[in-house]
Design a protein around this motif. Structure first.
Motif, short mmCIF file in Angstrom:
data_model
loop_
_atom_site.label_atom_id
_atom_site.label_comp_id
_atom_site.label_asym_id
_atom_site.label_seq_id
_atom_site.Cartn_x
_atom_site.Cartn_y
_atom_site.Cartn_z
N TRP A 293 0.82 -1.21 0.00
CA TRP A 293 0.00 0.00 0.00
C TRP A 293 0.86 1.26 0.00
N ALA A 294 1.87 1.31 0.84
CA ALA A 294 2.73 2.49 0.90
C ALA A 294 3.44 2.72 -0.43
N ASP A 295 3.82 1.64 -1.12
CA ASP A 295 4.47 1.79 -2.42
C ASP A 295 3.54 2.46 -3.43
N LEU A 296 2.28 2.05 -3.44
CA LEU A 296 1.32 2.61 -4.39
C LEU A 296 1.02 4.08 -4.07
N VAL A 297 0.88 4.39 -2.79
CA VAL A 297 0.64 5.79 -2.40
C VAL A 297 1.82 6.66 -2.81
N ASP A 298 3.03 6.19 -2.53
CA ASP A 298 4.22 6.97 -2.91
C ASP A 298 4.31 7.13 -4.42
N LEU A 299 3.99 6.08 -5.16
CA LEU A 299 4.06 6.15 -6.61
C LEU A 299 3.07 7.17 -7.17
N GLY A 300 1.89 7.20 -6.60
CA GLY A 300 0.86 8.09 -7.12
C GLY A 300 1.00 9.54 -6.70
N LEU A 301 1.61 9.80 -5.54
CA LEU A 301 1.56 11.15 -4.99
C LEU A 301 2.92 11.85 -4.88
N THR A 302 4.00 11.11 -4.72
CA THR A 302 5.28 11.75 -4.36
C THR A 302 5.73 12.79 -5.38
N GLU A 303 5.84 12.42 -6.63
CA GLU A 303 6.39 13.33 -7.63
C GLU A 303 5.45 14.50 -7.91
N ILE A 304 4.15 14.23 -7.92
CA ILE A 304 3.20 15.33 -8.12
C ILE A 304 3.25 16.29 -6.94
N ARG A 305 3.35 15.75 -5.74
CA ARG A 305 3.44 16.61 -4.55
C ARG A 305 4.66 17.51 -4.62
N ALA A 306 5.79 16.97 -5.10
CA ALA A 306 7.01 17.78 -5.18
C ALA A 306 6.88 18.91 -6.18
N ALA A 307 6.06 18.72 -7.23
CA ALA A 307 5.91 19.75 -8.26
C ALA A 307 4.71 20.67 -8.03
N ALA A 308 3.90 20.38 -7.00
CA ALA A 308 2.61 21.07 -6.84
C ALA A 308 2.60 22.34 -6.00
N PRO A 309 3.55 22.61 -5.11
CA PRO A 309 3.39 23.72 -4.16
C PRO A 309 3.08 25.07 -4.79
N HIS A 310 3.55 25.33 -6.00
CA HIS A 310 3.32 26.62 -6.63
C HIS A 310 2.00 26.67 -7.42
N SER A 311 1.24 25.58 -7.40
CA SER A 311 -0.04 25.54 -8.10
C SER A 311 -1.16 25.26 -7.10
N PRO A 312 -1.87 26.30 -6.64
CA PRO A 312 -2.92 26.08 -5.63
C PRO A 312 -4.02 25.14 -6.12
N GLN A 313 -4.28 25.12 -7.43
CA GLN A 313 -5.30 24.22 -7.94
C GLN A 313 -4.94 22.77 -7.65
N VAL A 314 -3.68 22.42 -7.81
CA VAL A 314 -3.24 21.05 -7.60
C VAL A 314 -3.14 20.72 -6.12
N THR A 315 -2.63 21.63 -5.31
CA THR A 315 -2.51 21.36 -3.88
C THR A 315 -3.87 21.17 -3.25
N ARG A 316 -4.83 21.99 -3.64
CA ARG A 316 -6.19 21.85 -3.08
C ARG A 316 -6.81 20.52 -3.48
N ARG A 317 -6.61 20.11 -4.75
CA ARG A 317 -7.17 18.82 -5.18
C ARG A 317 -6.48 17.66 -4.50
N MET A 318 -5.16 17.74 -4.32
CA MET A 318 -4.45 16.66 -3.67
C MET A 318 -4.86 16.52 -2.21
N LEU A 319 -5.03 17.63 -1.53
CA LEU A 319 -5.47 17.57 -0.13
C LEU A 319 -6.86 16.95 -0.02
#
Length: 444
Positions: free
Chosen positions: A367-393
């Protein structure tokens, strides 16, 4: 190694279809369906020409020369049409597929190069090309059936049925052309592409089949007695022939354990199977059981869908593209896939023989592998895009509502890291509060 992490089993004896790897590998090729279409065209022409010969022979025996003369007249009228079809069909095929390949190339540049495999696996693409080529070949074969005999009593073949079938194939080609253009245009849209990736992932997940965690008779394996090394070319483990491995393990009275996960890159000499039992199966019995290729496939690869969605989102968030709405669409599907597996046992799958004995242990991502695969890289690129951070949260919050307590930790970790990244990247407090507010549409 066989007992690390969570363990899942197939409940009850489940026999995978023996030809499933072959079927999936043929779906990843673009030559098999057209080749089969050409063979079918040849058989159809043989059957139609035989029927035409029987019809002419019957009319000759009955001395129904008036009816035969009418058939010859009809065949001569359709000869021009068949000739035109045979001369124009190949040009039509070249133009249509040249334009389509340009469209696919544009889609791969905008989304990800791995979108090309969707075109290759598309049934409508293969059926359309198969029918086009079959129509071309069939029309050429029909032209060989026309005779130059002028004496009606000497006529042996009048290709009336063949001509009618040629017309039918042309009509079918036109219908498929419309459907093909529509399907190709959809490949240039983000929504249908990410939906296709998600559906293939969920279908693979349904085939994977997991049951209750642990097992009474398969939870612990006997001591490892040997390993089988990969002897082919270097490449990615695409899938394994589960039915054959189970059959070999049952005959030898052992349990086999797949060492690499599906999607891992293996080198010649790398161990791929561990043997738990007394007898190591002969190498010839294990031939063609582990498929290695140049690209991953959806057949048994649980992480490929998340990998592709993450790639599309990352490209959309790059400064050169700057398309956060596409990233949000990918996050929608990532959350959907994670929600589908949040309650399923992961870590290893036990494949059983007919008697219910565990014969093959196949590692799958935890489970942790799948969560990391789906979220890690997008999370690293998302902080400057409020649209993405709000959707990810919002997506993480939805998953936290669905996840059992043991599976909440990776989600909480990603939520905390995302909020910390937003706090560092966004200097103004009102903007930070806005970017840190969950919203399923991002901004809308």
């Amino acid at each position: 190694m066989g007992n690390e992490g969570q363990v899942a089993q197939i409940t009850g004896p489940r026999r995978p279809r023996a030809l499933s790897p072959l079927r999936e590998h043929l779906r990843d090729t673009f030559w098999f369906a057209p080749s089969a279409g050409l063979v079918c065209a040849g058989l159809l022409w043989w059957g139609a020409s035989t029927l035409d010969l029987e019809i002419v022979a019957l009319l000759q025996r009955e001395k129904a020369y008036a009816a035969l003369r009418e058939l010859v007249s009809i065949a001569e009228d359709t000869r021009t049409i068949v000739t035109t079809i045979s001369s124009a069909m190949m040009t039509f095929i070249g133009v249509v597929f040249s334009i389509s390949l340009v469209a696919v190339q544009m889609a791969s540049g905008q989304l990800t190069p791995r979108v090309v495999r969707i075109f290759i696996r598309s049934r409508i693409s293969k059926i359309t090309l198969s029918v086009f080529l079959a129509t071309f070949l069939f029309s050429l074969l029909v032209l060989t059936s026309y005779e130059s005999e002028t004496d009606i009593r000497q006529v042996t073949s009048v290709p009336v049925v063949q001509s009618l079938l040629t017309m039918a194939l042309v009509v079918l080609s036109l219908v498929l052309f419309i459907a093909y253009v529509s399907a190709t245009l959809r490949l240039m849209q983000v929504g249908p592409v990410v939906d296709r990736i998600t559906r293939e992932t969920l279908r693979m997940l349904a085939r994977q089949g997991t049951g209750k965690e642990g097992s009474e008779d398969g939870g612990s394996l006997a001591a490892e007695t040997g390993r089988v090394a990969h002897t082919g070319r270097a490449g990615v483990v695409r899938d394994v022939h589960v039915a054959r491995l189970v059959r070999v393990a049952r005959r030898q009275g052992v349990v086999l354990r797949l060492l690499p996960r599906i999607g891992d890159f293996v080198l010649p000499g790398t161990p791929v199977l561990a043997v738990h039992g007394e007898t190591v199966p002969p190498r010839w019995a294990l031939r063609r059981t582990v498929s290695v290729g140049v690209e991953r496939t959806f057949h048994q690869d649980l992480g490929l869908g998340l990998r592709q969605l993450s790639d599309i989102a990352l490209r959309a968030l790059s400064p050169a593209v700057n398309d956060p709405t596409t990233a949000v669409q990918c996050l929608d599907r990532i959350v959907q896939i994670l929600a589908a597996v949040v309650g399923r046992p992961l870590g290893a799958v036990h494949h059983r023989d007919r008697r219910g004995a565990v014969r093959l242990v196949q590692n799958v991502p935890a489970w942790a592998d799948l969560v990391d695969l789906g979220l890690t890289e997008i999370r690293a690129a998302a902080p400057h895009s409020p649209q993405v951070t709000r959707r990810m949260l919002a997506g993480i919050d939805d998953l936290l509502r669905l996840a059992p307590e043991p599976r909440r930790e990776p989600l909480v970790r990603h939520r905390t890291l995302l909020l910390q990244a937003v706090e560092r990247a966004v200097p103004a407090a009102p903007d930070r509060r806005f970017a840190s507010s969950p919203d399923r549409q991002g901004i809308g």
